[in-house]
Design an enzyme around this catalytic site. Structure first.
Site, mmCIF file in Angstrom:
data_model
loop_
_atom_site.group_PDB
_atom_site.id
_atom_site.type_symbol
_atom_site.label_atom_id
_atom_site.label_comp_id
_atom_site.label_asym_id
_atom_site.label_seq_id
_atom_site.Cartn_x
_atom_site.Cartn_y
_atom_site.Cartn_z
ATOM 1 C CG HIS A 62 42.710 45.233 37.286
ATOM 2 N ND1 HIS A 62 43.068 43.908 37.119
ATOM 3 C CD2 HIS A 62 41.594 45.235 38.043
ATOM 4 C CE1 HIS A 62 42.189 43.144 37.738
ATOM 5 N NE2 HIS A 62 41.278 43.926 38.317
ATOM 6 C CG HIS B 147 42.693 43.451 42.492
ATOM 7 N ND1 HIS B 147 41.727 43.680 43.457
ATOM 8 C CD2 HIS B 147 42.074 43.530 41.305
ATOM 9 C CE1 HIS B 147 40.570 43.880 42.858
ATOM 10 N NE2 HIS B 147 40.749 43.788 41.547
#
Length: 184
Positions: free
Chosen positions: A99, A84
């Site tokens: 992110h 992620h």
């Protein structure tokens, strides 16, 4: 083997899919949009660490698309086991953190696919991570993509360069390869 099983086996799996390389003109002092979408300031991101700029200077992007591309030439210096987030060290020394989502570490990698490994050299436009916004939202998380330069004070002054004549709700729409941040 049944006909349906044969058809399933001939299709490509999600892991086998890899987006094409994106191409756009680059300058070494610029960080480009790694995904298309609606631009938001980091102060508006619903995460105290990000919005207070503890991670660095940058933007949030409400994504339209399902892949993150390298925002500059450099080397992958950090990946997460949950795919992620990723960190790049650009050729000019900027540390860029990307992110995907808020709280998405709790998804344990579901809905994320990494196309690169730590240590890989990448060119601007190289596919880095695939993600599924619907899976993120179904899990109860926001899919905002955060793009920050974490070592801004060490590399120079950051100029916010994202501009667009296309607005959605008074917010600029950016596409992959649009300039976001210039390091002076």
């Amino acid at each position: 083997m049944k006909l349906w099983d044969k058809i399933r086996k001939t299709g490509t799996s999600e892991e086998a899919y890899r987006p094409e390389q994106a191409t756009f003109a680059v300058r070494p002092d610029t960080v480009y949009a790694p995904v298309s979408g609606v631009l938001v300031s980091v102060e508006e991101i619903n995460d105290e660490v990000v919005s207070s700029k503890l991670l660095g200077e940058g933007y949030g992007i409400l994504p339209v698309g399902d892949a993150i591309y390298a925002p500059a030439d450099g080397r992958v210096v950090m990946t997460t086991v949950t795919n992620h987030a990723i960190g790049l060290l650009t050729t000019t020394g900027a540390e860029v953190i990307i992110h995907i989502g808020l709280g998405t570490v709790a998804m344990n990698g579901k809905g994320f696919t990494s196309y690169v490994n730590q240590g890989d050299e990448v060119r601007a436009g190289t596919p880095l991570i695939g993600f599924d916004s619907a899976t993120i939202k179904d899990a109860g998380f926001e899919d905002v993509v955060t793009v920050v330069v974490s070592n801004a004070p060490q590399v120079g002054h950051i100029e916010y360069a994202a501009v667009s004549n296309t607005l959605i709700g008074d917010r600029p729409l950016v596409k992959i390869g649009d300039p976001l941040l210039v390091i002076r």
